[in-house]
Design a protein around this motif. Structure first.
Motif, PDB file in Angstrom:
ATOM      1  N   GLN A  21      19.363  50.800  30.165  1.00 17.81           N
ATOM      2  CA  GLN A  21      18.188  51.681  30.121  1.00 17.81           C
ATOM      3  C   GLN A  21      17.360  51.441  31.375  1.00 17.81           C
ATOM      4  OE1 GLN A  21      16.256  52.261  26.317  1.00 17.81           O
ATOM      5  NE2 GLN A  21      18.192  52.208  25.239  1.00 17.81           N
ATOM      6  N   CYS A  22      16.394  50.512  31.307  1.00 20.09           N
ATOM      7  CA  CYS A  22      15.613  50.319  32.534  1.00 20.09           C
ATOM      8  C   CYS A  22      16.448  49.636  33.601  1.00 20.09           C
ATOM      9  CB  CYS A  22      14.342  49.536  32.249  1.00 20.09           C
ATOM     10  SG  CYS A  22      14.568  47.755  32.140  1.00 20.09           S
ATOM     11  N   GLY A  23      17.462  48.886  33.183  1.00 17.71           N
ATOM     12  CA  GLY A  23      18.379  48.286  34.140  1.00 17.71           C
ATOM     13  C   GLY A  23      17.949  46.943  34.697  1.00 17.71           C
ATOM     14  N   PHE A  24      16.794  46.460  34.288  1.00 19.75           N
ATOM     15  CA  PHE A  24      16.310  45.222  34.908  1.00 19.75           C
ATOM     16  C   PHE A  24      17.118  44.009  34.458  1.00 19.75           C
ATOM     17  CE2 PHE A  24      13.147  41.985  36.136  1.00 19.75           C
ATOM     18  CZ  PHE A  24      12.812  42.463  37.394  1.00 19.75           C
ATOM     19  N   CYS A  25      17.611  44.057  33.236  1.00 19.55           N
ATOM     20  CA  CYS A  25      18.423  42.940  32.735  1.00 19.55           C
ATOM     21  C   CYS A  25      19.883  43.093  33.136  1.00 19.55           C
ATOM     22  CB  CYS A  25      18.348  42.879  31.207  1.00 19.55           C
ATOM     23  SG  CYS A  25      19.187  44.279  30.417  1.00 19.55           S
ATOM     24  N   CYS A  75      17.159  41.496  26.718  1.00 19.57           N
ATOM     25  CA  CYS A  75      17.009  42.906  27.055  1.00 19.57           C
ATOM     26  C   CYS A  75      15.997  43.461  26.070  1.00 19.57           C
ATOM     27  CB  CYS A  75      18.330  43.655  26.913  1.00 19.57           C
ATOM     28  SG  CYS A  75      18.130  45.427  27.171  1.00 19.57           S
ATOM     29  N   ARG A  76      14.950  44.071  26.581  1.00 19.35           N
ATOM     30  CA  ARG A  76      13.933  44.610  25.690  1.00 19.35           C
ATOM     31  C   ARG A  76      14.206  46.080  25.392  1.00 19.35           C
ATOM     32  NH1 ARG A  76      10.536  42.618  21.812  1.00 19.35           N
ATOM     33  NH2 ARG A  76       8.334  42.821  22.323  1.00 19.35           N
ATOM     34  N   CYS A  77      15.128  46.682  26.154  1.00 18.70           N
ATOM     35  CA  CYS A  77      15.289  48.132  26.045  1.00 18.70           C
ATOM     36  C   CYS A  77      16.398  48.578  25.098  1.00 18.70           C
ATOM     37  CB  CYS A  77      15.611  48.746  27.401  1.00 18.70           C
ATOM     38  SG  CYS A  77      14.338  48.548  28.636  1.00 18.70           S
ATOM     39  N   THR A  78      17.527  47.932  25.133  1.00 15.38           N
ATOM     40  CA  THR A  78      18.719  48.563  24.557  1.00 15.38           C
ATOM     41  C   THR A  78      19.033  48.156  23.125  1.00 15.38           C
ATOM     42  OG1 THR A  78      20.164  46.781  25.273  1.00 15.38           O
ATOM     43  CG2 THR A  78      19.837  48.590  26.816  1.00 15.38           C
ATOM     44  N   ILE A 115      11.106  43.332  30.673  1.00 13.87           N
ATOM     45  CA  ILE A 115      11.649  42.203  31.430  1.00 13.87           C
ATOM     46  C   ILE A 115      11.139  42.210  32.880  1.00 13.87           C
ATOM     47  CG2 ILE A 115      13.753  40.895  31.969  1.00 13.87           C
ATOM     48  CD1 ILE A 115      13.176  41.104  28.985  1.00 13.87           C
TER      49      ILE A 115
END
Ligand SMILES: Cc1cc2nc3c(=O)[nH]c(=O)nc-3n(C[C@H](O)[C@H](O)[C@H](O)COP(=O)(O)OP(=O)(O)OC[C@H]3O[C@@H](n4cnc5c(N)ncnc54)[C@H](O)[C@@H]3O)c2cc1C
Ligand code: FES
Ligand code: FES
Lengths: 292, 166, 758
Positions: free
Chosen positions: B106-110, B142-145, C184
């Protein structure tokens, strides 16, 4: 976040490491030992630790071994939690240590964090310590004057406090092979299911004699509940020589809970921890007996 | 023992993504800052600096580690792989492909750290169960997925067997 | 409707860069010669700033400039709904972490040394941390206007009469936790002044146009003198709606001739940015013996902390949604947002609805149990349907999928009941298994306020198609969905459309990425823009083919007269034949869903045009010994109107359930204590079970292709479903979240005491 400034040394042998530590200490400097860094790096970032010199022992290859020598297993302090979790020797003879190591942090932390660091850091929540306590582990400390060996329970003075001198290294962990009759269990309780510091952890080893239907011997240690790690001797005594019944287990649990409160006093966490210690002891003993 | 104990500045030589690098740096830095600032490998992310989030995960001598937990001088002599060394647009690693196919981003940061953890897991255990996959990525928050599409992606690669990635 | 792109699992826009590590987040931007910014924050929660001595700090090597409140050229106050928050406070500090001084230095170390060398004298004032205490007349006043930020009432029917007519009335108090978003990626940005003297801020954000407006006012400059560009953004969940690093960056770039960079550490991100409002809810609900809800009364107090932020929206949303998705003829709600000296609370996924759902869904299960209905039947008997009237007096005319979602989870519910029983028999002693259900409704968009979006599509003379949107994709996937909508409407393949997003100079306002509104509102704006472009293209094509426009077909990127597909010309062909170099075809789209403002006394009105609905069922295990609860399985059914991209919808459902598990079981932010991710625990992959998403599509006529939203709904039913499952497993009602180790074990111990007495 900037880190405090310090000098860095990377000795290759125990002797060099100790000499550097000693020389720095003599000069009145703050020198610290760096192993995997998973505790130290956090303290450096918070600047709760501001050393003059960091002595990285991770290249002292003699400290990375796991060996069986006669009736004991010798574990180098640089052995990581991952190595403990996967080592055949450890799993075969002292599986409870391997189980404890498997619960530490995350894969990344287990690849970096070492047994020595876990011990010397002396957090009350350290996961390997209860396992080492019931295994009657001995620690070898090496200083400028040579080695000294002491039982692990004598090593700790309080939370994050130990008897190690500033110019000493932990150079070995000796684990006597437990009797083959022993069955061991490690339980960890935390706020989430992975990557969490123990709210409480527990190691238990016992021999339940099925012929005689009594506990021949029991060793119990509960972490994160007493100021220094100790055996739950009161509970052990209650169980030994007794049959595996609910009444006996209840009494043992009660005794463990009372010993914890006697040692740590009443705290805000006691309301939770007291009943849980008792019940966890019961659960662990049951699981160990079920192991056959 | 010599007068001066240790050095404030250290020299590091390491293999990073298949290239040998030599650099001098103050000792009081992390591998994370060396990779990001000196080597411009910004696929390695910083999410906490204290080993808790896994965004800075790299593979060091075959094992996943948190780059924020490694003091810079420890890089000396090490072989390090970051996401940049795993595969690029033309030559995607099977895990990168799988993450795209399963919408595991999702956001891709992780994501970079997550993919490297997955790689290390599959290198060690080519056919993990879903629970083992979850365990293997438990050091990567991961906070998004909600993780499920990530587990799906990793499982698909495990089932297909890892083709020759780099 | 047969669609080619909409409804498909197309590859996410930008995903290739993300899996290869090439995507540039704020911290990855390399700006040569940039200065580092750091902030000195109040060490005390309440006080008056007496003196700021910067002299020593200014002398630190590498320090370039030190800023205080005096250096703010425009208005030193901001706030997304009510302006009450200073950029740098010169007078009063209201929470531990209030910014006082900004340092610009050559590097981080110098900046850190400067912070240590600042001398700030603060006279401490008594602080208040409990909203009930803060409302007392003797409480220290945090803002001049007092500690009550806002109160919202909803009055429908006669609630007391309703209770009198009830056979059963249940009244209970619920408490919810303060939460940290814990995206994050911490806050970060860079800024510089361009050749025209415009302050350009590149920043992680979910609200670029609002950031822009606030910066314009803080700097006191013309709107053209500020430009905000969204960088790749590593999650937001509402926490990046308020400005964070933006004003510091803009202020420094405005004054200095150097670019500047600011990166929050995780610790600073925790301390300085918004939290989820903890709510205290007193709720009273009545029903008749035959299972009909009669009345609901709620008193809600939300702790908004030191500043308003989205407090007003949270108090309002909690009130508006307080009944849950059920018909209740008599409703009375009083909802307050109250200032305290805690960390300020703002927007977080769901704006008060996840909190209020804990209350209404617990009430539903309590009533169902007392009346002898199973939880799904009882909900079904009361759930909204087309024609139902909401507590604000709005008649729901379309897209009311709540009953559908309940129907969909029924078989799973029964299957999980059997599983719970079977596991119970084989499980470890001390383990209990239970199944819980929860439903929710969620109004899409801002509450009772206009919240328009706009978009443009351009086709140039070479046939390049560009979509311009101000909508910030923060990972949830609006880029992908908006391109899908444009492609579908234009009859073009997905990859034919180029996207320009979230840049206040190049794109127009699409409103915030919040309130689950981007697919519905910006999606519709994009749809309108695409229709307009399509119309123009068809007209051009008609001229090329020399047929009336109404006989032209446009499909898959080709144009042809009806029945003459063999003559088809591509978009590029048409463009080449009808546009001269430099000419563009342009379509504007705009959508502002119809709402009315709510009556200040009764809360009556139309707060939203449409609502999303969902129902969820979870199987949990409860360890009576340790107090640990784990979620074993979850099935979540969501009425999203139309899933423009099913993979994205499912991604949101997985995401919401995961976040709900943290919220329900262990997340808790302790003001002044919680510093980082070592003590603020969010779910790992081990804490999240396998989740079965079920997509229900009851189309919303005003939505693009029938779509509504799902981002926040995904979270809402999770915590209440867990609480209801804990009850099913143990018989205990847990009325506060998180249902953590101590809470559950406390109930075990109390139970044992009870038993040992008898
Ligand atoms: C994210 C995270 C999660 C964690 N989770 C857990 C967990 O679940 N359970 C747990 O028990 N711990 C956990 N830890 C703590 C830590 O990982 C362990 O304590 C680890 O074993 C420390 O080993 P190290 O080699 O990294 O220690 P270092 O950080 O290198 O050293 C720790 C301390 O020991 C000293 N030291 C190390 N080796 C020696 C030696 N041979 N002689 C003398 N002194 C020495 C150092 O000077 C320092 O004071 C976690 C840490 C992090 C960052
Ligand atoms: S940045 Fe290294 S683990 Fe978070
Ligand atoms: S995709 Fe955003 S944190 Fe994992």
């Amino acid at each position: 976040m900037s880190y405090p400034k310090f000098r860095y040394a990377v000795p290759k042998t125990v002797r060099d490491a100790v000499e550097i530590l000693h020389a720095a200490t003599e000069k009145g400097e703050k020198a610290i030992v760096l192993a995997g860094g998973t505790d130290l790096m956090v303290q450096l970032r918070e600047k709760s630790l501001v050393p003059d010199l960091v002595v990285d022992i991770s290249r002292v290859t003699s400290l990375t071994k796991i060996e069986r020598m006669g009736n004991e297993i010798r574990i180098g302090p640089l052995v990581t939690h991952s190595m403990l979790a996967s080592s055949d020797l450890i799993r075969e003879y002292v599986g409870v240590l391997s189980e404890a190591a498997r619960t530490v942090g995350s894969p990344q932390i287990r690849n970096l964090g070492t047994l020595g660091g876990n011990i010397v850091n002396a957090s009350p929540a350290a996961d390997t310590i209860p396992a080492l306590v019931i295994l009657d582990a001995q620690l070898i400390l090496t200083g400028p004057k040579g080695d000294r060996t002491l039982p692990i329970t004598d090593f700790f003075e309080g939370p994050y406090e130990t008897v190690i001198e500033a110019d000493e290294l932990l150079t070995g962990v000796i684990v006597p092979l437990p009797p083959p009759s022993g069955r061991a269990i490690f339980l960890k309780l935390a706020r989430r299911k992975a990557l969490a510091i123990a709210r409480m952890n527990l190691a238990c080893m016992l021999y339940y004699n099925r012929q005689k239907e009594v506990f021949e011997w029991v060793r119990l240690c509960v972490g994160s509940s007493t100021p220094r790690p100790v055996r739950m001797t009161e509970a052990e005594k209650i169980l030994e020589g007794q049959p595996f019944t609910d009444v006996v287990l209840q009494k043992a649990g009660q005794a463990a809970a009372e010993q914890m409160v006697a040692l740590s006093g009443l705290r805000s966490s006691t309301a939770y921890k007291k009943p849980v210690v008792g019940d966890l002891v019961i659960r662990a003993v049951k699981l160990a007996v079920e192991k056959g | 023992m010599e007068e001066k104990l240790g050095e404030e500045i250290v020299e590091i030589s390491a293999m990073v993504n298949g290239t040998s690098v030599v650099l001098r740096t103050p000792a009081n830095r992390t591998m994370l800052s060396i990779l990001r600032e000196d080597l411009h490998l910004t696929g390695v992310k910083e999410g906490c600096g204290i080993g808790e989030c896994g965004a800075c995960t790299v593979i060091m001598d075959g094992k996943v580690v948190n780059a924020c937990m490694v003091l810079a001088p420890k890089m000396d002599g090490a072989t390090i792989t970051t996401i940049e060394g795993l595969g690029d647009e033309e030559n995607l690693h099977p895990l990168q492909k799988a993450f795209i196919e399963h919408g595991a981003v999702q956001c891709g940061f992780c994501t970079p750290g997550m993919i490297l953890s997955a790689k290390a897991l599959l290198d060690e255990k080519p056919h993990p169960t879903r629970l083992e996959i979850r365990e293997g990525i438990s050091g990567n928050l991961c906070r998004c997925t909600g993780y499920q599409q990530i587990v799906d992606a990793i499982e698909s690669v495990a089932e297909g067997g890892m083709e020759e990635g780099r | 409707m047969i669609t080619k792109v909409v409804g498909k699992r197309v590859e996410r826009v930008g995903i290739l860069d993300k899996v290869t590590g090439k995507a540039k987040y704020g911290a990855d931007l390399e700006i040569p010669n940039a200065l580092i910014l750091k902030v000195y924050r109040s060490p005390v929660p309440h006080g008056i700033v007496r003196k700021i001595d910067t002299s020593e700090a200014a002398g630190v090597d590498g320090v370039v400039r030190i800023f205080t409140a005096k250096d703010i050229p425009g208005e030193n106050l901001y706030g997304i709904i009510n302006k009450d928050q200073p950029v740098l406070t010169g007078e009063k500090v209201r929470f531990e972490g209030d910014p006082i001084v900004l340092v610009a230095a050559e590097d981080e170390e110098s900046a850190d040394r400067a912070l240590a060398a600042l001398r700030v004298e603060i006279d401490e004032l008594p602080a208040v941390f409990d909203p009930n205490e803060a409302l007392k007349p003797e409480a220290p006043s945090i803002h001049e206007k007092g500690n009550l930020l806002f109160e919202r009432k909803i009055v429908k029917g006669d609630v007391e009469k309703g209770f009198t007519a009830s056979d059963i009335v249940i009244e209970e108090t619920y408490e919810t936790n303060m939460l940290e978003h814990a995206y994050i990626e911490p806050e970060v940005g860079v800024a510089y002044r361009d050749e025209d003297g415009c302050v350009v801020v590149l920043v992680t954000t979910q609200n670029p146009h609002s950031d822009h407006a606030q910066l314009v006012s803080i700097l006191g400059v013309e709107p053209e003198k500020v430009r905000v560009i969204q960088t790749e953004t590593g999650g937001g969940f509402g926490g990046k709606l308020d400005i964070s690093v933006q004003p510091f960056l803009a202020l420094a770039a405005y004054h200095l001739d150097r670019p500047v960079r600011m990166v929050y550490s995780r610790e600073e991100s925790f301390q300085a940015t918004a939290k989820r409002h903890p709510l205290k809810i007193r709720m009273k609900t009545g029903a008749t013996r035959d299972g009909k809800l009669t009345a609901m009364k709620a008193e809600i107090i939300a702790d908004t902390g030191a500043y308003g932020s989205y407090g007003i929206a949270v108090a309002t949303r909690a009130a508006v949604h307080a009944t849950g998705p059920y018909e209740v003829p008599n409703v009375y709600v009083e909802s307050k947002a109250v200032y305290t000296n805690n960390n300020w609370s703002g927007a977080m996924r769901g704006f008060g609805v996840p909190q209020i759902a804990v209350a209404h869904e617990s009430q539903m299960d309590k009533l169902a149990e007392s009346l002898g209905f199973d939880p799904i039947t009882f909900r079904m008997m009361n759930a909204f349907t087309t024609g139902s009237v909401t507590p604000t007096g709005q008649t729901l005319n379309a897209s009311v999928g709540i009953r559908e979602t309940l129907k969909k989870i029924r078989p799973y519910y029964e299957q999980l009941l059997r599983e719970a029983d079977a596991t119970q028999l084989s499980g470890l002693t001390g383990m209990k298994y239970g199944v819980g259900v929860a439903s929710m409704w969620y109004g899409i968009g801002n509450t009772g306020h206009p919240n328009p979006s706009s978009a443009q599509i351009e086709v140039d003379h070479e046939g390049n198609v560009t979509l311009f949107t101000g909508a910030a994709d923060i990972g949830q996937g609006s880029d992908t969905v908006l391109v899908q909508i444009a492609a579908e409407t234009l009859g073009l393949p997905f990859d034919k459309i180029h996207l320009v997003r979230a840049d206040t100079t190049l794109t127009t306002d699409a409103g915030a990425t919040s309130a689950s509104r981007q697919t519905y509102i910006s999606g519709r704006a994009v749809y309108e823009a695409a229709l307009e472009v399509r119309k123009q293209l068809v007209e051009r094509a008609a001229k090329v083919f020399k047929v009336p426009a109404n006989l032209m077909v446009c499909e898959g990127g080709f144009f042809f007269p009806q029945y003459r597909e063999f003559q088809k010309l591509s978009l590029t062909d048409i463009i080449r034949r009808s546009l001269v170099p430099g000419e563009v075809i342009r379509g504007e789209g705009y959508f502002n869903p119809e709402t009315t403002s709510l009556d200040p006394e009764t809360g009556q009105g139309v707060p939203y045009t449409t609502y999303a609905f969902a129902s969820q069922v979870s199987l949990v295990e409860v360890d009576l010994v340790t107090g640990q609860v784990g979620v074993v399985k979850t099935i979540s059914a969501h009425d999203v109107g139309k899933a423009v991209n099913p993979a994205n919808v499912e991604g949101q459902i997985f995401s919401g359930v995961a976040m709900g598990i943290g919220m329900g079981l262990f997340e808790q932010f302790y003001p002044r204590k919680t510093k980082s991710l070592d003590t603020y625990l969010i779910p790992t992959a081990m804490d999240v079970p396998e989740i079965t998403p079920v997509i229900v599509e009851v189309p919303e006529p005003t939505g693009p292709f029938g779509a509504k939203g799902v981002g926040e709904p995904a979270l809402i039913p999770t915590a209440p479903a867990i609480l209801n499952a804990i009850h099913h497993a143990t018989g205990w009602w847990v009325n506060r979240i998180p249902a953590d180790l101590e809470t559950i074990r406390g109930l075990t111990s109390a139970d044992e005491m009870e038993k040992s007495k008898s």
